[in-house]
Design a protein around this motif. Sequence first.
Motif, mmCIF file in Angstrom:
data_model
loop_
_atom_site.group_PDB
_atom_site.id
_atom_site.type_symbol
_atom_site.label_atom_id
_atom_site.label_comp_id
_atom_site.label_asym_id
_atom_site.label_seq_id
_atom_site.Cartn_x
_atom_site.Cartn_y
_atom_site.Cartn_z
ATOM 1 N N GLY A 11 0.828 -1.281 -0.027
ATOM 2 C CA GLY A 11 0.051 0.112 0.206
ATOM 3 C C GLY A 11 0.754 1.308 0.051
ATOM 4 N N GLY A 12 0.255 2.429 0.035
ATOM 5 C CA GLY A 12 0.902 3.638 -0.122
ATOM 6 C C GLY A 12 1.427 3.989 -1.508
ATOM 7 N N ILE A 13 1.294 5.089 -1.794
ATOM 8 C CA ILE A 13 1.851 5.708 -2.944
ATOM 9 C C ILE A 13 3.250 6.062 -3.122
ATOM 10 C CG2 ILE A 13 -0.480 6.410 -3.605
ATOM 11 C CD1 ILE A 13 0.503 9.514 -3.159
ATOM 12 N N GLY A 14 3.919 6.167 -2.118
ATOM 13 C CA GLY A 14 5.296 6.540 -1.836
ATOM 14 C C GLY A 14 5.657 8.021 -2.797
ATOM 15 N N SER A 15 4.690 8.838 -1.919
ATOM 16 C CA SER A 15 4.909 10.299 -2.392
ATOM 17 C C SER A 15 6.185 11.060 -2.620
ATOM 18 C CB SER A 15 3.920 11.153 -1.600
ATOM 19 O OG SER A 15 4.217 11.223 -0.034
ATOM 20 N N GLN A 72 13.831 14.759 0.495
ATOM 21 C CA GLN A 72 12.861 14.489 1.213
ATOM 22 C C GLN A 72 11.751 15.168 1.163
ATOM 23 O OE1 GLN A 72 12.256 12.308 4.195
ATOM 24 N NE2 GLN A 72 13.514 10.894 3.239
ATOM 25 N N ARG A 73 11.897 16.422 0.540
ATOM 26 C CA ARG A 73 10.837 17.683 0.371
ATOM 27 C C ARG A 73 9.788 17.386 -0.763
ATOM 28 N NH1 ARG A 73 14.190 22.979 0.869
ATOM 29 N NH2 ARG A 73 12.345 24.109 0.732
ATOM 30 N N VAL A 74 10.043 16.540 -1.612
ATOM 31 C CA VAL A 74 9.200 16.063 -2.695
ATOM 32 C C VAL A 74 7.837 15.786 -2.102
ATOM 33 C CG1 VAL A 74 8.504 14.453 -4.637
ATOM 34 C CG2 VAL A 74 11.085 15.093 -3.941
ATOM 35 N N LYS A 75 7.566 15.130 -1.067
ATOM 36 C CA LYS A 75 6.378 15.074 -0.355
ATOM 37 C C LYS A 75 5.575 16.181 -0.285
ATOM 38 C CE LYS A 75 4.133 12.595 3.535
ATOM 39 N NZ LYS A 75 2.883 13.790 3.737
ATOM 40 N N ALA A 76 6.307 17.499 0.028
ATOM 41 C CA ALA A 76 5.443 18.755 0.114
ATOM 42 C C ALA A 76 4.912 19.072 -1.074
ATOM 43 C CB ALA A 76 6.565 19.736 0.956
ATOM 44 N N VAL A 77 5.919 18.862 -2.115
ATOM 45 C CA VAL A 77 5.195 19.202 -3.509
ATOM 46 C C VAL A 77 3.975 18.452 -3.705
ATOM 47 C CG1 VAL A 77 5.562 19.066 -6.005
ATOM 48 C CG2 VAL A 77 7.565 19.614 -4.377
ATOM 49 N N VAL A 78 3.940 16.926 -3.436
ATOM 50 C CA VAL A 78 2.677 16.417 -3.674
ATOM 51 C C VAL A 78 1.540 17.001 -3.034
ATOM 52 C CG1 VAL A 78 1.788 14.026 -3.353
ATOM 53 C CG2 VAL A 78 4.110 14.273 -4.147
ATOM 54 N N ASP A 79 1.776 17.365 -1.573
ATOM 55 C CA ASP A 79 0.778 17.700 -0.756
ATOM 56 C C ASP A 79 0.326 19.175 -1.460
ATOM 57 O OD1 ASP A 79 0.980 15.679 1.129
ATOM 58 O OD2 ASP A 79 2.289 17.013 2.436
ATOM 59 N N ALA A 80 1.133 19.973 -1.951
ATOM 60 C CA ALA A 80 0.596 21.314 -2.797
ATOM 61 C C ALA A 80 -0.157 20.991 -3.787
ATOM 62 C CB ALA A 80 1.768 21.983 -2.972
ATOM 63 N N LEU A 81 0.245 19.909 -4.661
ATOM 64 C CA LEU A 81 -0.640 19.814 -5.740
ATOM 65 C C LEU A 81 -2.108 19.302 -5.553
ATOM 66 C CD1 LEU A 81 2.348 17.925 -7.920
ATOM 67 C CD2 LEU A 81 1.208 20.065 -8.729
ATOM 68 N N ARG A 82 -1.949 18.686 -4.410
ATOM 69 C CA ARG A 82 -3.101 17.987 -4.154
ATOM 70 C C ARG A 82 -4.415 19.150 -3.600
ATOM 71 N NH1 ARG A 82 -1.571 14.503 -0.863
ATOM 72 N NH2 ARG A 82 -1.570 12.832 -2.119
#
Length: 373
Positions: free
Chosen positions: A18-22, A355-365
């Motif tokens: 599970g998980g998308i590996g954001s 590690q900050r890529v997850k923040a980009v994903v959150d911003a896109l969402r």
Amino acid sequence: MAASDDLLDRFYSVIPAGGIGSRLWPLSRADAPKFLHDLSGSGQSLLRDTWDRLVPLSGEHRIMVVTGRAHRAAVEKQLPGLSDANVVLESEPRESTAAIGLAAAILERREPGVIIGSFAADHVISQPERFREVVKQALVTADAGYITTIGITPTEPSIGFGYIHATKPLVVEGAPDAKIVDSFVEKPDLATAKKYVKSGSYLWNAGMFIARADTLLEQIGHSRPELLEGILKLAEAWDTPRRGAVVDQVWPELEKIAIDYTVAEPSALEGKLAVVPGNFTWDDVGDFASIAKLHSGGRKSELAILGKNARVLSDSSSGVVVSHSNRVISLIGVEDIVVVDTPDALLVTTSAHAQRVKAVVDALRLSGSGDVL
């Protein structure tokens, strides 16, 4: 004395997929998560690599995969030996306690006294024989009533892992390397992680848990009785025509919480958590910096290139390039760069900021750009 044939006969492997590996966006997406990709260079997906590591321990017919409904077709295509009865589909993500707990409850109903081992679908282990020997020791301690995890010697003060402190040997015949855990701290802050690594007496929690299914469920019940109640309702209906209706009713109400908090931490406090140090190479491939390190052998001067038809020109550059488009990518004089090129999204960063890529994903969402997630 290694794990007996009797213990291996009672053993069932569980793969939570599970998980998308954001942190691996835009390579890893909701419809094509991390575990479905080849990130190790083996020529097959991380999920398939995990399956191949476990088959010599469990056999094909004693491996259960817990995954999202949307990934069923891809999982079954990659794992043709996976039986229908051993596919557990989540209607929506509910974290690892629900996923692993449900697998344990289903298997305990089918086979009382079963020992289960939970192994993430998206980790890289390059010495599978050593891995299997460690699991065999963990089977012995699990049968003795301990919840057992596998510990990895830290290579850096990462804040992304739980830390295990264990110095006292656990005297169980057949598990010479096992120790009793006296403390388990999930994802400490950086200052604490630095202190732990410097001491040399802590191990990373690699997210692998081996235990009798009934022991695991009992521990979940101690810390989260309502969650266990829901899990047992699901398991009771699982192999009956009532499954669909009960899943729709119960699954959305299950608490989202990691098994580290419901099982590992409380069982450590009660003296019921054991650890077997893993003497094999391990990587959770948590971000693009990990991928770069994995493919360069830790040599920072090299450029790792992933993608079947990647067209990359490099001059005095290092880092990692993942190419899933037909574009020519040219790099000149850039160090520790991360370039991920897909048909609809391009990511450019550095290993230090991976590690900050997850923040980009959150911003896109939040911005409504879910079409690229």
